[in-house]
Design a protein around this motif. Sequence first.
Motif, PDB file in Angstrom:
ATOM      1  N   GLU A 178      -8.750   8.656  -0.699  1.00  0.00           N
ATOM      2  CA  GLU A 178      -8.677   7.669   0.388  1.00  0.00           C
ATOM      3  C   GLU A 178      -9.992   6.927   0.546  1.00  0.00           C
ATOM      4  OE1 GLU A 178      -7.537  10.044   3.724  1.00  0.00           O
ATOM      5  OE2 GLU A 178      -5.379   9.740   3.391  1.00  0.00           O
ATOM      6  N   VAL A 211      -7.278  14.467  -1.864  1.00  0.00           N
ATOM      7  CA  VAL A 211      -6.624  13.337  -1.198  1.00  0.00           C
ATOM      8  C   VAL A 211      -7.622  12.582  -0.329  1.00  0.00           C
ATOM      9  CG1 VAL A 211      -4.880  12.685   0.506  1.00  0.00           C
ATOM     10  CG2 VAL A 211      -4.320  14.350  -1.267  1.00  0.00           C
ATOM     11  N   ASP A 263       3.188   8.674  -4.843  1.00  0.00           N
ATOM     12  CA  ASP A 263       4.613   8.550  -4.543  1.00  0.00           C
ATOM     13  C   ASP A 263       5.280   9.934  -4.541  1.00  0.00           C
ATOM     14  OD1 ASP A 263       7.097   6.623  -4.506  1.00  0.00           O
ATOM     15  OD2 ASP A 263       7.544   8.175  -5.998  1.00  0.00           O
ATOM     16  N   ASP A 321       3.564  19.157  -3.008  1.00  0.00           N
ATOM     17  CA  ASP A 321       2.437  19.142  -2.077  1.00  0.00           C
ATOM     18  C   ASP A 321       1.124  19.507  -2.765  1.00  0.00           C
ATOM     19  OD1 ASP A 321       4.081  18.420   0.002  1.00  0.00           O
ATOM     20  OD2 ASP A 321       4.313  20.462   0.760  1.00  0.00           O
ATOM     21  N   GLN A 341      -1.954  10.309  -1.723  1.00  0.00           N
ATOM     22  CA  GLN A 341      -1.551  11.442  -2.555  1.00  0.00           C
ATOM     23  C   GLN A 341      -0.601  11.013  -3.663  1.00  0.00           C
ATOM     24  OE1 GLN A 341      -0.343  14.896  -0.364  1.00  0.00           O
ATOM     25  NE2 GLN A 341      -0.073  16.158  -2.189  1.00  0.00           N
ATOM     26  N   SER A 350      -5.318   3.847  -2.043  1.00  0.00           N
ATOM     27  CA  SER A 350      -4.218   4.329  -2.883  1.00  0.00           C
ATOM     28  C   SER A 350      -4.227   3.492  -4.150  1.00  0.00           C
ATOM     29  CB  SER A 350      -2.875   4.189  -2.169  1.00  0.00           C
ATOM     30  OG  SER A 350      -2.551   2.824  -1.950  1.00  0.00           O
ATOM     31  N   TYR A 396       0.848  -1.193   0.000  1.00  0.00           N
ATOM     32  CA  TYR A 396       0.000   0.000   0.000  1.00  0.00           C
ATOM     33  C   TYR A 396       0.885   1.245   0.000  1.00  0.00           C
ATOM     34  CZ  TYR A 396      -4.088  -2.814   1.336  1.00  0.00           C
ATOM     35  OH  TYR A 396      -5.102  -3.723   1.369  1.00  0.00           O
ATOM     36  N   GLY A 397       0.324   2.345  -0.504  1.00  0.00           N
ATOM     37  CA  GLY A 397       1.079   3.590  -0.529  1.00  0.00           C
ATOM     38  C   GLY A 397       0.243   4.767  -0.079  1.00  0.00           C
ATOM     39  N   SER A 398       0.799   5.944  -0.235  1.00  0.00           N
ATOM     40  CA  SER A 398       0.107   7.176   0.127  1.00  0.00           C
ATOM     41  C   SER A 398      -1.021   7.460  -0.859  1.00  0.00           C
ATOM     42  CB  SER A 398       1.096   8.347   0.117  1.00  0.00           C
ATOM     43  OG  SER A 398       0.438   9.586   0.023  1.00  0.00           O
TER      44      SER A 398
END
Length: 424
Positions: A280, A276, A86, A107, A84, A285, A80-82
């Motif tokens: 979610e 974001v 990589d 950002d 938003q 992600s 799993y990742g963020s």
Amino acid sequence: MISLQPIPPLDTVPAPPLRFADRTHRMVPSETRALFSMAARENVVSLAGGMPSPEALPAEELRAVLQEVLAAEGPQALQYGSAQGDPVLREQICDVMAAEGIEASPDEVLVTVGSQQALDLVTRVFVNPGDSVVTEGPTYVTALSTFAAHQARVVEVAMDQGGVVPQALADAFALLAAEGRPAKFFYTVPTFQNPTGRVLGTDRRREVLDICRRAGVLVVEDNPYGLLHFGERPHRALCADAPEGVIHLGSFSKTLAPGLRVGWARAPRAVTDKLVLATESAMLSHSGLAQRAVSRFLGTRSWHGHLATARSLYRDRRDAMLDELAAVMPDGVSWTIPAGGFFVWLTLPAGLDARMMMPHAIEGGVAYVPGTGFHTRGGERHLRLSYSYPSAGQVREGVRRLSDVIRAEWAHGDASRLQEAVGR
């Protein structure tokens, strides 16, 4: 003593009713997708789908890149990742956008499953049922599907050869404000537009941004084709001159490979934060493997060399289409001359209908997309041709077949009009 009733066999119990949400009634298949099965016939030259050429897909390089990613960072890439995206890829996306004048921070960037998901997230975050969204007319067919699925009211604004007409845009904003239903945003594909191939001119870009700023309307700039220009340099993005008033959507689908499903949204930080959260809740992600593959390609391969090769290939196919159109089309047919991207927008003579002509075109061995799919209403005399996927030879053959179909339709129309006149 408790007496238990026997459970009836499941095949005798009626299935529960399907209580779909109201929004599903506005979900309809796009004209483009519906054509794929017909256009896939061996004897049909498809000028319909806006897909990259197989020759522009760096399959061998991506195979090596994926092997490198799995060898060097396999556990991380498969985890799993963020939501938003990589962080390294987001920095690289900022570098990609800089070619079109955009100065952005990682950002402010959200990595998405193609720019289509980015558009869906933006619509989800901003649009309540019944809210107004202003678009160019014609516009990207799947954008219309997205807005319909979110129960938006779509207001089309006229275009001319220079893109959206500024006064028409200002008038639409004023009318909506007077109705107490101000536009949530203005959706535009300003560079090599889908479906017309047109470009919003430099002076008009400034005027459009000023109109939107004065009306207090956010701009959603969809830009999948901007780097596929046939000139010396790319056009300056709207976002470059109004970063606080523009959400910029980008994608590697047209420039690298659609199967990777990697795109992005660049927005003011407050908007990115909401996007974001929406990501979610929708999917946690998306593929870390795909993101790292794109990141490694950008970092270790010649991105600019790849783009130059793709631009040359598409320029040759654009030229083949324009040359053949000029050589074989009958009087009364006109078309746009794109300076990049994938599409030509063709206008039929008065009295012909591209949707009604479509079955005859398939019989004649050529497929296109009728213009009605790119409008909320109208577009009967228009059709979209794509030169990106077929070879230059196939493009020429497809245009010749289309010319034959148009001539036959026009001759049939002449006969019908004569018969009607005689009958009177």
